[in-house]
Design a protein around this motif. Sequence first.
Motif, short mmCIF file in Angstrom:
data_model
loop_
_atom_site.label_atom_id
_atom_site.label_comp_id
_atom_site.label_asym_id
_atom_site.label_seq_id
_atom_site.Cartn_x
_atom_site.Cartn_y
_atom_site.Cartn_z
N SER A 79 65.65 22.05 15.80
CA SER A 79 64.70 21.24 16.57
C SER A 79 63.28 21.78 16.47
O SER A 79 62.35 21.20 17.05
CB SER A 79 65.11 21.18 18.04
OG SER A 79 65.03 22.47 18.63
N GLY A 80 63.09 22.89 15.76
CA GLY A 80 61.77 23.49 15.62
C GLY A 80 61.26 24.14 16.89
O GLY A 80 60.04 24.27 17.07
N ARG A 81 62.19 24.58 17.77
CA ARG A 81 61.78 25.12 19.07
C ARG A 81 61.99 26.63 19.17
O ARG A 81 62.04 27.18 20.27
CB ARG A 81 62.51 24.39 20.19
CG ARG A 81 62.27 22.89 20.15
CD ARG A 81 62.97 22.16 21.27
NE ARG A 81 62.30 22.37 22.54
CZ ARG A 81 62.68 21.81 23.68
NH1 ARG A 81 63.72 21.00 23.69
NH2 ARG A 81 62.04 22.06 24.80
N THR A 82 62.09 27.29 18.01
CA THR A 82 62.19 28.75 18.00
C THR A 82 60.96 29.35 18.67
O THR A 82 59.82 29.02 18.33
CB THR A 82 62.30 29.29 16.56
OG1 THR A 82 63.48 28.76 15.95
CG2 THR A 82 62.34 30.80 16.54
N GLY A 83 61.19 30.25 19.64
CA GLY A 83 60.10 30.86 20.38
C GLY A 83 59.67 30.06 21.60
O GLY A 83 59.02 30.60 22.49
N LYS A 84 60.02 28.77 21.64
CA LYS A 84 59.69 27.93 22.78
C LYS A 84 60.86 27.86 23.76
O LYS A 84 60.67 27.86 24.98
CB LYS A 84 59.31 26.53 22.31
CG LYS A 84 58.08 26.49 21.40
CD LYS A 84 57.81 25.09 20.90
CE LYS A 84 56.62 25.07 19.94
NZ LYS A 84 56.37 23.72 19.39
N VAL A 85 62.08 27.74 23.21
CA VAL A 85 63.29 27.80 24.03
C VAL A 85 63.94 29.15 23.76
O VAL A 85 64.34 29.45 22.63
CB VAL A 85 64.27 26.65 23.68
CG1 VAL A 85 65.55 26.80 24.49
CG2 VAL A 85 63.62 25.30 23.94
#
Length: 306
Positions: free
Chosen positions: A236-242
């Motif tokens: 989902s491209g959310r590495t570091g965000k989630v």
Amino acid sequence: MKMAFLFSALLACAPLAARAADTGAPLRFVLIPKTVHPWFDKVNTGAHAAADLLARLTGRRIEIEYRAPQTADVSSQNDIIERAVATHPDGLILDLLDEKGNHATMQEAVDEKVPMTVFDSLPPEGMDVTAVGADFCEQGTIAAQRLASLIGGKGEVAIMMGVPTAPNHSLRAQCERTAFAKYPGITVVATGIDNDSIETAQKQAAAVMQAHPDLAGWVACDASGPVGIGQAIRESGRTGKVREVGLDNLNDMIQLIHDGVADSSASSRPEMQGYWAVVAAWQRALGQKTPKYIDTGIDVLTRKNI
């Protein structure tokens, strides 16, 4: 050398009745996990290591029969247990899918005088069965507290259950919720169920993150869950965000930590659980009393120590 000395001491302290029971015939233990899974392959490796060492020290061969259900299904596991009991092994080594659902089948083993040891689980109440494993509540609490620290004590979080009826999975989830409840700024907004399947965990995690775009982090209750979560975060491209704090030491989990997708993992020690489950089963087979619980400990895996 230390381990050999320990087993020599165990042999020296064995009651006479137990020594008399040693006829020289091979001992046969049936190891039945929750399902086919890489984590249980590690348990099986540890079990064979203990069997090999005991055989070298005692001169008596120990056979480990590994019989895993194809899926985490209680009826399938009970069927395997029943068929194992019918062969009258020297011991059963079990990881329970459902304390209540497995109880009747375990009672059949008791009635047939087949000794039992459980690992990565808790025995049904009232059964005289040694349990081998980590402190599941402590493991879940470590993961939840690490995540709470990572997100600054505030935000939406989710919990990925493994098999909800499994005693260890449900206890971890309960203790994770208790840990999060200490932070007024944290809200548990979703709970996924992966039934010990990485693919299912990935799909569940993707759906939860789509439904909760402000999700701050994840914890899990089994070894499959955090791997699937990590895959969903990456895709989902959310590495570091989630943020994610996982469980256990699968190679895929370690890679997720190395790649920065997951922060860390509160890991039990599957090889050690298999090892000491066989030691306990061996003592039972020789008529010795065994501890109520053998705690194999928890490792916190991070990028600094993996």
